[in-house]
Design a protein around this motif. Structure first.
Motif, PDB file in Angstrom:
ATOM      1  N   ILE A   6      24.244  55.006  70.714  1.00  0.00           N
ATOM      2  CA  ILE A   6      24.983  53.833  70.262  1.00  0.00           C
ATOM      3  C   ILE A   6      24.458  53.443  68.889  1.00  0.00           C
ATOM      4  CG2 ILE A   6      25.688  51.474  70.788  1.00  0.00           C
ATOM      5  CD1 ILE A   6      26.520  53.502  72.917  1.00  0.00           C
ATOM      6  N   LEU A   7      25.334  53.367  67.905  1.00  0.00           N
ATOM      7  CA  LEU A   7      24.946  52.937  66.567  1.00  0.00           C
ATOM      8  C   LEU A   7      25.200  51.441  66.446  1.00  0.00           C
ATOM      9  CD1 LEU A   7      23.950  53.554  63.708  1.00  0.00           C
ATOM     10  CD2 LEU A   7      26.321  54.044  63.076  1.00  0.00           C
ATOM     11  N   ILE A   8      24.151  50.701  66.146  1.00  0.00           N
ATOM     12  CA  ILE A   8      24.237  49.250  66.000  1.00  0.00           C
ATOM     13  C   ILE A   8      24.229  48.924  64.518  1.00  0.00           C
ATOM     14  CG2 ILE A   8      23.136  47.035  66.522  1.00  0.00           C
ATOM     15  CD1 ILE A   8      21.678  48.680  68.843  1.00  0.00           C
ATOM     16  N   VAL A   9      25.339  48.377  64.021  1.00  0.00           N
ATOM     17  CA  VAL A   9      25.439  48.005  62.603  1.00  0.00           C
ATOM     18  C   VAL A   9      25.303  46.491  62.539  1.00  0.00           C
ATOM     19  CG1 VAL A   9      26.774  48.206  60.487  1.00  0.00           C
ATOM     20  CG2 VAL A   9      26.972  49.977  62.247  1.00  0.00           C
ATOM     21  N   GLU A  10      24.114  46.029  62.241  1.00  0.00           N
ATOM     22  CA  GLU A  10      23.774  44.601  62.287  1.00  0.00           C
ATOM     23  C   GLU A  10      22.653  44.332  61.291  1.00  0.00           C
ATOM     24  OE1 GLU A  10      23.276  41.038  62.504  1.00  0.00           O
ATOM     25  OE2 GLU A  10      24.604  41.509  64.201  1.00  0.00           O
ATOM     26  N   ASP A  11      22.853  43.333  60.422  1.00  0.00           N
ATOM     27  CA  ASP A  11      21.853  43.070  59.384  1.00  0.00           C
ATOM     28  C   ASP A  11      20.764  42.096  59.806  1.00  0.00           C
ATOM     29  OD1 ASP A  11      23.785  40.964  59.334  1.00  0.00           O
ATOM     30  OD2 ASP A  11      23.045  40.358  57.368  1.00  0.00           O
ATOM     31  N   ASP A  12      20.936  41.414  60.927  1.00  0.00           N
ATOM     32  CA  ASP A  12      19.905  40.508  61.421  1.00  0.00           C
ATOM     33  C   ASP A  12      18.910  41.328  62.248  1.00  0.00           C
ATOM     34  OD1 ASP A  12      18.418  38.727  63.144  1.00  0.00           O
ATOM     35  OD2 ASP A  12      19.859  37.160  62.633  1.00  0.00           O
ATOM     36  N   GLU A  33      21.697  50.369  61.783  1.00  0.00           N
ATOM     37  CA  GLU A  33      22.033  50.371  60.351  1.00  0.00           C
ATOM     38  C   GLU A  33      22.245  48.927  59.930  1.00  0.00           C
ATOM     39  OE1 GLU A  33      22.267  50.649  56.859  1.00  0.00           O
ATOM     40  OE2 GLU A  33      22.212  52.690  57.703  1.00  0.00           O
ATOM     41  N   GLY A  34      21.561  48.495  58.885  1.00  0.00           N
ATOM     42  CA  GLY A  34      21.618  47.109  58.474  1.00  0.00           C
ATOM     43  C   GLY A  34      22.564  46.786  57.341  1.00  0.00           C
ATOM     44  N   ARG A  35      23.180  47.806  56.748  1.00  0.00           N
ATOM     45  CA  ARG A  35      24.054  47.560  55.600  1.00  0.00           C
ATOM     46  C   ARG A  35      25.440  48.167  55.819  1.00  0.00           C
ATOM     47  NH1 ARG A  35      22.068  45.545  50.982  1.00  0.00           N
ATOM     48  NH2 ARG A  35      23.924  46.359  49.904  1.00  0.00           N
ATOM     49  N   GLY A  36      26.455  47.394  55.443  1.00  0.00           N
ATOM     50  CA  GLY A  36      27.820  47.877  55.583  1.00  0.00           C
ATOM     51  C   GLY A  36      28.150  49.017  54.654  1.00  0.00           C
ATOM     52  N   ASP A  37      27.563  49.009  53.437  1.00  0.00           N
ATOM     53  CA  ASP A  37      27.896  50.071  52.482  1.00  0.00           C
ATOM     54  C   ASP A  37      27.256  51.409  52.845  1.00  0.00           C
ATOM     55  OD1 ASP A  37      25.382  49.137  51.933  1.00  0.00           O
ATOM     56  OD2 ASP A  37      25.716  48.760  49.811  1.00  0.00           O
ATOM     57  N   ARG A  38      26.352  51.422  53.812  1.00  0.00           N
ATOM     58  CA  ARG A  38      25.805  52.689  54.307  1.00  0.00           C
ATOM     59  C   ARG A  38      26.395  53.066  55.663  1.00  0.00           C
ATOM     60  NH1 ARG A  38      20.351  50.721  52.459  1.00  0.00           N
ATOM     61  NH2 ARG A  38      20.015  50.087  54.630  1.00  0.00           N
ATOM     62  N   ALA A  39      27.072  52.097  56.284  1.00  0.00           N
ATOM     63  CA  ALA A  39      27.539  52.299  57.659  1.00  0.00           C
ATOM     64  C   ALA A  39      28.628  53.355  57.769  1.00  0.00           C
ATOM     65  CB  ALA A  39      28.031  50.975  58.240  1.00  0.00           C
ATOM     66  N   VAL A  40      29.566  53.369  56.812  1.00  0.00           N
ATOM     67  CA  VAL A  40      30.680  54.326  56.905  1.00  0.00           C
ATOM     68  C   VAL A  40      30.165  55.751  56.955  1.00  0.00           C
ATOM     69  CG1 VAL A  40      32.693  55.265  55.728  1.00  0.00           C
ATOM     70  CG2 VAL A  40      32.351  52.795  55.797  1.00  0.00           C
ATOM     71  N   GLY A  62      32.138  44.247  57.954  1.00  0.00           N
ATOM     72  CA  GLY A  62      32.417  45.087  59.099  1.00  0.00           C
ATOM     73  C   GLY A  62      33.881  45.446  59.276  1.00  0.00           C
ATOM     74  N   LEU A  63      34.788  44.549  58.889  1.00  0.00           N
ATOM     75  CA  LEU A  63      36.218  44.854  59.005  1.00  0.00           C
ATOM     76  C   LEU A  63      36.607  45.996  58.081  1.00  0.00           C
ATOM     77  CD1 LEU A  63      37.699  41.241  59.238  1.00  0.00           C
ATOM     78  CD2 LEU A  63      37.149  42.821  61.106  1.00  0.00           C
ATOM     79  N   THR A  64      36.028  46.015  56.881  1.00  0.00           N
ATOM     80  CA  THR A  64      36.288  47.110  55.947  1.00  0.00           C
ATOM     81  C   THR A  64      35.706  48.409  56.490  1.00  0.00           C
ATOM     82  OG1 THR A  64      36.270  45.592  54.070  1.00  0.00           O
ATOM     83  CG2 THR A  64      35.963  47.929  53.585  1.00  0.00           C
ATOM     84  N   VAL A  65      34.513  48.341  57.045  1.00  0.00           N
ATOM     85  CA  VAL A  65      33.895  49.521  57.652  1.00  0.00           C
ATOM     86  C   VAL A  65      34.787  50.081  58.746  1.00  0.00           C
ATOM     87  CG1 VAL A  65      31.949  50.361  59.024  1.00  0.00           C
ATOM     88  CG2 VAL A  65      31.537  48.796  57.113  1.00  0.00           C
ATOM     89  N   CYS A  66      35.295  49.191  59.612  1.00  0.00           N
ATOM     90  CA  CYS A  66      36.173  49.609  60.706  1.00  0.00           C
ATOM     91  C   CYS A  66      37.411  50.328  60.174  1.00  0.00           C
ATOM     92  CB  CYS A  66      36.562  48.392  61.535  1.00  0.00           C
ATOM     93  SG  CYS A  66      37.567  48.761  62.992  1.00  0.00           S
ATOM     94  N   ARG A  67      38.032  49.737  59.172  1.00  0.00           N
ATOM     95  CA  ARG A  67      39.249  50.336  58.602  1.00  0.00           C
ATOM     96  C   ARG A  67      38.964  51.711  57.999  1.00  0.00           C
ATOM     97  NH1 ARG A  67      40.743  50.299  53.521  1.00  0.00           N
ATOM     98  NH2 ARG A  67      39.401  48.544  52.998  1.00  0.00           N
ATOM     99  N   GLU A  68      37.834  51.845  57.308  1.00  0.00           N
ATOM    100  CA  GLU A  68      37.548  53.092  56.600  1.00  0.00           C
ATOM    101  C   GLU A  68      37.158  54.241  57.532  1.00  0.00           C
ATOM    102  OE1 GLU A  68      34.784  52.433  53.419  1.00  0.00           O
ATOM    103  OE2 GLU A  68      36.147  51.077  52.337  1.00  0.00           O
ATOM    104  N   VAL A  69      36.576  53.937  58.683  1.00  0.00           N
ATOM    105  CA  VAL A  69      36.154  55.027  59.574  1.00  0.00           C
ATOM    106  C   VAL A  69      37.178  55.359  60.639  1.00  0.00           C
ATOM    107  CG1 VAL A  69      33.730  54.421  59.247  1.00  0.00           C
ATOM    108  CG2 VAL A  69      34.941  53.567  61.273  1.00  0.00           C
ATOM    109  N   ARG A  70      38.144  54.484  60.857  1.00  0.00           N
ATOM    110  CA  ARG A  70      38.984  54.615  62.036  1.00  0.00           C
ATOM    111  C   ARG A  70      39.737  55.931  62.122  1.00  0.00           C
ATOM    112  NH1 ARG A  70      38.232  52.639  66.887  1.00  0.00           N
ATOM    113  NH2 ARG A  70      37.525  54.785  66.729  1.00  0.00           N
ATOM    114  N   ARG A  71      40.210  56.459  61.013  1.00  0.00           N
ATOM    115  CA  ARG A  71      40.994  57.700  61.071  1.00  0.00           C
ATOM    116  C   ARG A  71      40.133  58.918  61.395  1.00  0.00           C
ATOM    117  NH1 ARG A  71      46.226  57.661  59.466  1.00  0.00           N
ATOM    118  NH2 ARG A  71      46.996  55.751  58.493  1.00  0.00           N
TER     119      ARG A  71
END
Length: 229
Positions: A6-12, A33-40, A62-71
């Motif tokens: 399970i990959l947890i993308v959370e900055d806290d 992973e703590g950063r959105g720009d590395r998450a994709v 996170g919404l941008t990350v979701c959109r970019e990886v979904r396909r």
């Protein structure tokens, strides 16, 4: 059987450590992973069994990350939102998230949601994934697609699972409680509107695809009915 990653993308750091520690106690392998720009890049490289994705992240939300990886990433995505942040909840579902959970995080609820998502993903990719055909609508769970008159309908993973449940019981009212239990693996919570939001999005997409405004009917106070047309 290998443990699920399970990959947890959370900055806290405290929240990430809490989620990671609890899931590890339950037999999962976790990465943080703590950063959105590395998450994709990390999601696409690791291809984890599931992603727990916070909305508010440094570098890229996170919404941008979701959109970019979904396909390119077909695993479940569970987004974490601020309590009552309906805009994030709706946007997340529209962009392809499979479920959402409001903070503060309740570990047992998070675990139940993840297990339900993983069960659905495993069942749909197995040889017994199954299919449902109602009139000119076909839902193929093994292929993870729905078509009307042979034309594909663009659905998120959560919408596809919801459609399969409703279509498989066409002509019968399916209660919100039953939908919640089937799709989320937990008891229905009065303040959680995720099923209603998903039904609304699914109804809109089916209207556009079939030109039938009543393909999914709301039975007030009970649940939803997929018509047999």
């Amino acid at each position: 059987m290998p443990a699920s990653v399970i990959l947890i993308v959370e900055d806290d750091p405290e929240i990430a450590a809490m989620i990671s520690g609890y899931l590890r106690e339950q037999g999962f392998v976790t990465e943080i992973e703590g950063r959105g720009d590395r998450a994709v890049g990390r999601i696409l490289a690791v291809q984890p069994a599931a992603v727990v994705l916070d909305v508010m992240l440094p570098g890229k939300d996170g919404l941008t990350v979701c959109r970019e990886v979904r396909r390119s990433y077909r695993g479940p995505i569970l987004i974490l939102t601020a309590l009552g942040a309906e805009v994030d909840e709706v946007a997340g579902l529209e962009l392809g998230a499979d479920d959402y959970l409001a903070k503060p995080i309740r570990p047992r609820v998070l675990l139940a949601r993840l297990r339900a998502l993983l069960r659905r993903a495993t069942a749909s990719t197995s040889a017994g994934g199954g299919s449902v055909r109602i009139g000119e609508l076909a839902v193929d769970m093994a292929a993870r697609e729905a078509c009307f008159r042979g034309q594909p309908i663009e659905l998120t993973s959560g919408e596809l699972d919801l459609l399969a449940v409703l279509a498989s019981q066409a002509g019968q009212v399916v209660s919100r409680k039953a939908l919640y239990q089937t799709l989320k693996g937990t008891e229905h919570e009065d303040f959680d509107r995720s099923i209603d939001l998903m039904v609304s999005r699914l109804r809109q997409k089916l209207r556009e695809a079939t030109a039938d405004p009543d393909v999914i009917k709301t039975v007030r106070g009970v649940g939803y009915l997929y018509t047999r047309s």
